[in-house]
Design an enzyme around this catalytic site. Structure first.
Site: not given
Ligand code: PLP
Length: 365
Positions: A35, A136, A258, A306
């Site tokens: 993702k 979630r 800065y 930056m």
């Molecule tokens: C992002 C995600 C993963 C992968 O998790 P990692 O901690 O990066 O291995 C697996 N399952 C779900 C549902 C996720 O949202």
């Protein structure tokens, strides 16, 4: 040619990590999470190489990510692409067109997918995403139980996977882990014909109870240690380097950057480097971060800006513009950089920006 920051994506390291995770979860299918464009590293290249290593299932979050991944894999690399967003209203036809398998996370989504199967006139695959305590995404366990008890509500749906997600897998001793495991076992028992999946990367390291049939690692594939610390079993996949633009001599008592947050306590040799938060180095990387130059750690000096950041390279009197400083890689582990910035390895990766020139290294797959 003007020197620029360079982000190397090491596909051989990715393959190494894929096999390292497979060794942690013997008997389970390793289904990479790619993702957010492969955690910012480029889902197309990552997935093609992972496919060449044997991956046949992948997880993405958004519809557009799934469509892009299907196109990147093409007809020559068949794979099951699971969509974590599930079947959102109005997305059904697009899911079918791209051959995406939704992770159904509510009763409404299950009804939507069942209706689509009826109008398509054929059974449709889906995963059931059950929430076992993270609150979630996901069906509540009692909702999943209600579906199991009334198969008409799943008419036309071939539930090929039952999955849940761990909230605290990166803390092996956390009481949430066994609690979620017990809740997940109870749910998956109601769907005996479906495969089961609970573990993300860290979950792969929690022992055999957590493996089930399929594991879904993301960060571990990209070199992030399972327990928020560097892990020698995993190789760095993202290597960020930037050239020195200028070497300065700083008399004791002068400040850098800065806010004048760093003051030299001694005569200091300073390397001003062509990378900053526009390249994706987190601004919070100062004051605790370090780079790697000529075989040693070099502390960040002053706030990043930056386009620029500075390192204390005292002792390297003959350092020259154009020499590269490592900001992330084998000598600056992702987890260390994340800890210095007060964040997670995940955020360090997804923030890497296109301004750093990208180089893909290793067999393409
Ligand atoms: C992002 C995600 C993963 C992968 O998790 P990692 O901690 O990066 O291995 C697996 N399952 C779900 C549902 C996720 O949202």
């Amino acid at each position: 040619m003007l020197p620029t920051a360079r982000l190397t994506i090491d596909l051989d390291a990715l393959a190494h990590n894929f096999h390292a995770l497979r060794a942690q979860a013997p008997g389970a299918e390793v289904a990479p999470a790619v993702k957010a464009d492969g955690y910012g590293l480029g889902a197309a290249e990552l997935a093609r190489r992972l496919w060449a290593e044997g991956a046949r299932s992948f997880f993405v979050a958004r519809l557009e990510e799934g469509q892009a991944l299907r196109a990147a894999l093409g007809a020559g690399r068949p794979a099951t692409l699971y969509l974590l967003d599930g079947a959102l209203p109005g997305h059904g036809e697009a899911l079918l067109a791209a051959g995406l398998v939704p992770c159904l996370s509510s009763l409404e989504q299950a009804a939507e997918w069942s209706a689509l199967a009826a109008s398509a006139g054929r059974p449709l695959d889906a995963a059931l995403h059950v929430d076992t305590g993270m609150n979630r995404l996901g069906l509540r366990p009692e909702e999943a139980a209600a579906l199991a008890a009334d198969p008409a509500r799943l008419a036309g749906i071939n539930v090929s996977l039952v999955m849940s997600h761990l909230a605290c897998a990166n803390e092996p001793g956390h009481a949430m882990n066994p609690r979620q495991l017990a809740a997940f076992r109870a749910v998956r028992a109601r769907f005996p014909r479906a495969r089961a999946s609970l573990a993300n990367s860290a979950g792969c390291f929690l022992g055999p109870d957590y493996r089930f049939d399929l594991v879904r690692p993301g960060i571990g594939l990209y070199g992030g240690g399972p327990f928020d610390a560097p892990d020698e079993r995993l190789a760095p996949v993202a290597i960020l380097e930037a050239p020195i633009l200028q070497v300065r001599h700083l008399p004791a008592g002068e400040s850098v950057g800065y806010g004048a947050t760093f003051t030299a306590g001694r005569p200091t040799r300073l390397a001003v480097v062509a990378a900053g938060y526009a390249d994706g180095v987190l601004r919070a990387f100062s004051p605790d971060g370090y780079g790697w130059f000529r075989g040693a750690r070099r502390p960040v000096a002053g706030r990043l800006s930056m386009d620029l950041m500075a390192f204390d390279i005292t002792g390297c009197d003959d350092a020259r513009p154009g020499e590269m400083v490592e900001l992330l890689g084998p000598n600056v582990p992702l987890n260390d950089a994340a800890a210095a910035a007060g964040t997670a390895a995940y955020e360090c990766l997804v923030r890497l920006s296109p301004r750093a020139r990208r180089v893909v290294r290793g067999e393409p797959g």
